[in-house]
Each structure stands twice: as C-alpha cells, then as structure tokens.
Motif scaffolding. Structure first.
Motif, PDB file in Angstrom:
ATOM      1  N   UNK A  26       0.779  -1.254  -0.133  1.00 29.70           N
ATOM      2  CA  UNK A  26      -0.006   0.144   0.083  1.00 29.70           C
ATOM      3  C   UNK A  26       0.652   1.434   0.005  1.00 29.70           C
ATOM      4  N   UNK A  27       2.008   1.467   0.553  1.00 30.93           N
ATOM      5  CA  UNK A  27       2.825   2.641   0.924  1.00 30.93           C
ATOM      6  C   UNK A  27       4.108   2.571   0.315  1.00 30.93           C
ATOM      7  N   UNK A  28       4.771   1.528  -0.175  1.00 33.32           N
ATOM      8  CA  UNK A  28       6.059   1.580  -0.855  1.00 33.32           C
ATOM      9  C   UNK A  28       6.397   0.876  -1.847  1.00 33.32           C
ATOM     10  N   UNK A  29       5.350   0.237  -2.622  1.00 36.93           N
ATOM     11  CA  UNK A  29       5.699  -0.485  -4.089  1.00 36.93           C
ATOM     12  C   UNK A  29       5.800   0.258  -4.792  1.00 36.93           C
ATOM     13  N   UNK A  30       7.025   0.371  -5.528  1.00 35.78           N
ATOM     14  CA  UNK A  30       7.114   1.374  -6.730  1.00 35.78           C
ATOM     15  C   UNK A  30       6.463   0.944  -7.959  1.00 35.78           C
ATOM     16  N   UNK A  31       5.830  -0.136  -8.202  1.00 38.16           N
ATOM     17  CA  UNK A  31       5.146  -0.343  -9.232  1.00 38.16           C
ATOM     18  C   UNK A  31       3.815   0.321  -9.271  1.00 38.16           C
ATOM     19  N   UNK A  32       3.168   0.794  -8.168  1.00 34.14           N
ATOM     20  CA  UNK A  32       2.201   1.469  -7.783  1.00 34.14           C
ATOM     21  C   UNK A  32       1.956   2.868  -8.029  1.00 34.14           C
ATOM     22  N   UNK A  64       4.545  18.291  -6.301  1.00 33.35           N
ATOM     23  CA  UNK A  64       4.839  17.716  -7.410  1.00 33.35           C
ATOM     24  C   UNK A  64       5.970  16.728  -7.065  1.00 33.35           C
ATOM     25  N   UNK A  65       6.003  15.634  -7.713  1.00 31.10           N
ATOM     26  CA  UNK A  65       7.094  14.671  -7.648  1.00 31.10           C
ATOM     27  C   UNK A  65       7.393  13.959  -8.917  1.00 31.10           C
ATOM     28  N   UNK A  66       8.642  13.681  -9.026  1.00 32.71           N
ATOM     29  CA  UNK A  66       9.038  12.961 -10.258  1.00 32.71           C
ATOM     30  C   UNK A  66       9.311  11.604 -10.285  1.00 32.71           C
ATOM     31  N   UNK A  76      12.877  -7.789 -24.188  1.00 35.13           N
ATOM     32  CA  UNK A  76      11.492  -7.641 -24.009  1.00 35.13           C
ATOM     33  C   UNK A  76      11.150  -7.704 -22.681  1.00 35.13           C
ATOM     34  N   UNK A  77      11.208  -6.642 -21.977  1.00 34.62           N
ATOM     35  CA  UNK A  77      10.667  -6.583 -20.573  1.00 34.62           C
ATOM     36  C   UNK A  77       9.843  -5.275 -20.125  1.00 34.62           C
ATOM     37  N   UNK A  78       9.300  -5.140 -19.402  1.00 32.37           N
ATOM     38  CA  UNK A  78       8.280  -3.956 -19.287  1.00 32.37           C
ATOM     39  C   UNK A  78       9.136  -3.009 -18.540  1.00 32.37           C
ATOM     40  N   UNK A  79       8.778  -2.151 -18.526  1.00 31.67           N
ATOM     41  CA  UNK A  79       9.594  -0.791 -17.938  1.00 31.67           C
ATOM     42  C   UNK A  79       9.595  -0.967 -16.488  1.00 31.67           C
ATOM     43  N   UNK A  80      10.580  -0.524 -15.764  1.00 29.68           N
ATOM     44  CA  UNK A  80      10.743  -0.678 -14.128  1.00 29.68           C
ATOM     45  C   UNK A  80      10.805   0.692 -13.801  1.00 29.68           C
ATOM     46  N   UNK A  81      10.443   1.050 -12.574  1.00 31.24           N
ATOM     47  CA  UNK A  81      10.554   2.270 -11.698  1.00 31.24           C
ATOM     48  C   UNK A  81      11.713   2.136 -11.013  1.00 31.24           C
ATOM     49  N   UNK A  82      12.611   3.254 -11.492  1.00 33.36           N
ATOM     50  CA  UNK A  82      13.968   3.477 -10.406  1.00 33.36           C
ATOM     51  C   UNK A  82      14.095   4.496  -9.699  1.00 33.36           C
ATOM     52  N   UNK A  83      13.256   5.577  -9.926  1.00 36.03           N
ATOM     53  CA  UNK A  83      13.377   6.750  -9.096  1.00 36.03           C
ATOM     54  C   UNK A  83      12.077   7.436  -8.984  1.00 36.03           C
ATOM     55  N   UNK A  84      11.957   7.932  -7.672  1.00 38.93           N
ATOM     56  CA  UNK A  84      10.641   8.690  -6.992  1.00 38.93           C
ATOM     57  C   UNK A  84      11.150   9.569  -6.090  1.00 38.93           C
ATOM     58  N   UNK A  85      11.104  10.827  -6.544  1.00 39.06           N
ATOM     59  CA  UNK A  85      11.417  11.992  -5.293  1.00 39.06           C
ATOM     60  C   UNK A  85      10.219  13.134  -5.227  1.00 39.06           C
ATOM     61  N   UNK A 114      17.663   1.519  -7.098  1.00 35.18           N
ATOM     62  CA  UNK A 114      16.531   2.283  -7.272  1.00 35.18           C
ATOM     63  C   UNK A 114      16.547   3.458  -5.961  1.00 35.18           C
ATOM     64  N   UNK A 115      15.991   4.648  -6.463  1.00 34.75           N
ATOM     65  CA  UNK A 115      16.085   5.660  -5.431  1.00 34.75           C
ATOM     66  C   UNK A 115      14.387   5.937  -5.019  1.00 34.75           C
ATOM     67  N   UNK A 116      14.226   5.869  -3.856  1.00 31.96           N
ATOM     68  CA  UNK A 116      12.740   6.199  -3.290  1.00 31.96           C
ATOM     69  C   UNK A 116      12.668   7.304  -2.184  1.00 31.96           C
ATOM     70  N   UNK A 117      12.410   8.272  -2.426  1.00 30.20           N
ATOM     71  CA  UNK A 117      12.578   9.435  -0.995  1.00 30.20           C
ATOM     72  C   UNK A 117      11.680   8.732   0.121  1.00 30.20           C
ATOM     73  N   UNK A 118      11.135   7.883   0.098  1.00 29.14           N
ATOM     74  CA  UNK A 118      10.142   7.135   1.282  1.00 29.14           C
ATOM     75  C   UNK A 118      10.948   6.334   1.916  1.00 29.14           C
ATOM     76  N   UNK A 119      12.122   5.909   1.399  1.00 26.92           N
ATOM     77  CA  UNK A 119      13.023   4.986   1.992  1.00 26.92           C
ATOM     78  C   UNK A 119      14.230   5.570   2.779  1.00 26.92           C
TER      79      UNK A 119
END
Length: 119
Positions: A26-32, A64-66, A76-85, A114-119
């Motif tokens: 609910x709170x930390x999954x970067x795919x959401x 705003x967030x990036x 042939x892979x799906x895109x992956x979230x690696x950055x969230x700030x 990955x970089x996730x400001x929440x962690x």
C-alpha cells in the motif's frame, strides 16, 4: 500438545507477515506509483536503456513529484520504476556510462538500483 504450541506460533507469524506485506504494497511498492506527464527522455550511451522521467501532480494537497522509469530497448521486458522523489518538478538526467545514470543528483546503477524518497 506440541501441535497446539506450533499452531500458536505459526498463526500469529502468518498474520504478521500478511500485515507487513499489506503495508509494503500500500505505501512502498514502486510499481504502484502514479503515471504522471512525460517531461524528459534520455537514452544510455549504448542505447540499451532509455530513462523516461514523469512529473506527477498530486493536486492541492500534495506537491509535485518526479518518477523515473527505465525502458529496456534491447530486451523484451516491461519498464521498471527506478526513481521517485518528492518536491520536484524537473528531471536533470545524465548518463555517466552505459549502466550508470544520475537523476537530479542521485547516482543509480541501472537496472538494479532504485531511489525512493520514502525509504
């Protein structure tokens, strides 16, 4: 008696595991993360990856967030979230080499870090 003791230990551990996964999902999954609007797109020097940056507007209650996602051009892979700030509207992207990218001052090894400001 021993079976009862094992169940007394296993059931609470199972419930705690489910609760822990639920909080993560609910709170930390970067795919959401929200999709956002595309603001920048830069390919790696060898063309293996393309990093796309999106700005997300949370409305009146959040800033705003990036979000940065890496696209695999040669696989042939799906895109992956690696950055969230958070508190950002722009994405300054610079590839250092074929596997290292700097996004707004955060250096990442693609595709594993990955970089996730929440962690």
């Amino acid at each position: 008696m021993k079976k009862k003791q094992i169940m007394i230990i296993i059931i609470p551990l199972f419930i705690l595991g489910l609760l822990g996964y639920g909080v993560y999902w609910a709170f930390f999954d970067m795919s959401r993360l929200p999709k956002g609007d595309l603001i920048s797109e830069v390919s790696s020097p060898d063309g293996t990856y393309t990093l796309k940056a999106y700005v997300s507007n949370g409305g009146a209650t959040t800033d705003f967030a990036v979000r940065g996602e890496v696209n695999f051009n040669k696989e042939n892979k799906k895109p992956k979230n690696i950055y969230w700030d958070y508190h950002e509207e722009k994405a300054i992207i610079k590839w250092i080499d074929k596997n290292t990218v700097v996004i707004n001052g955060h250096e990442l090894s693609v595709p594993n870090e990955t970089f996730d400001f929440r962690r």
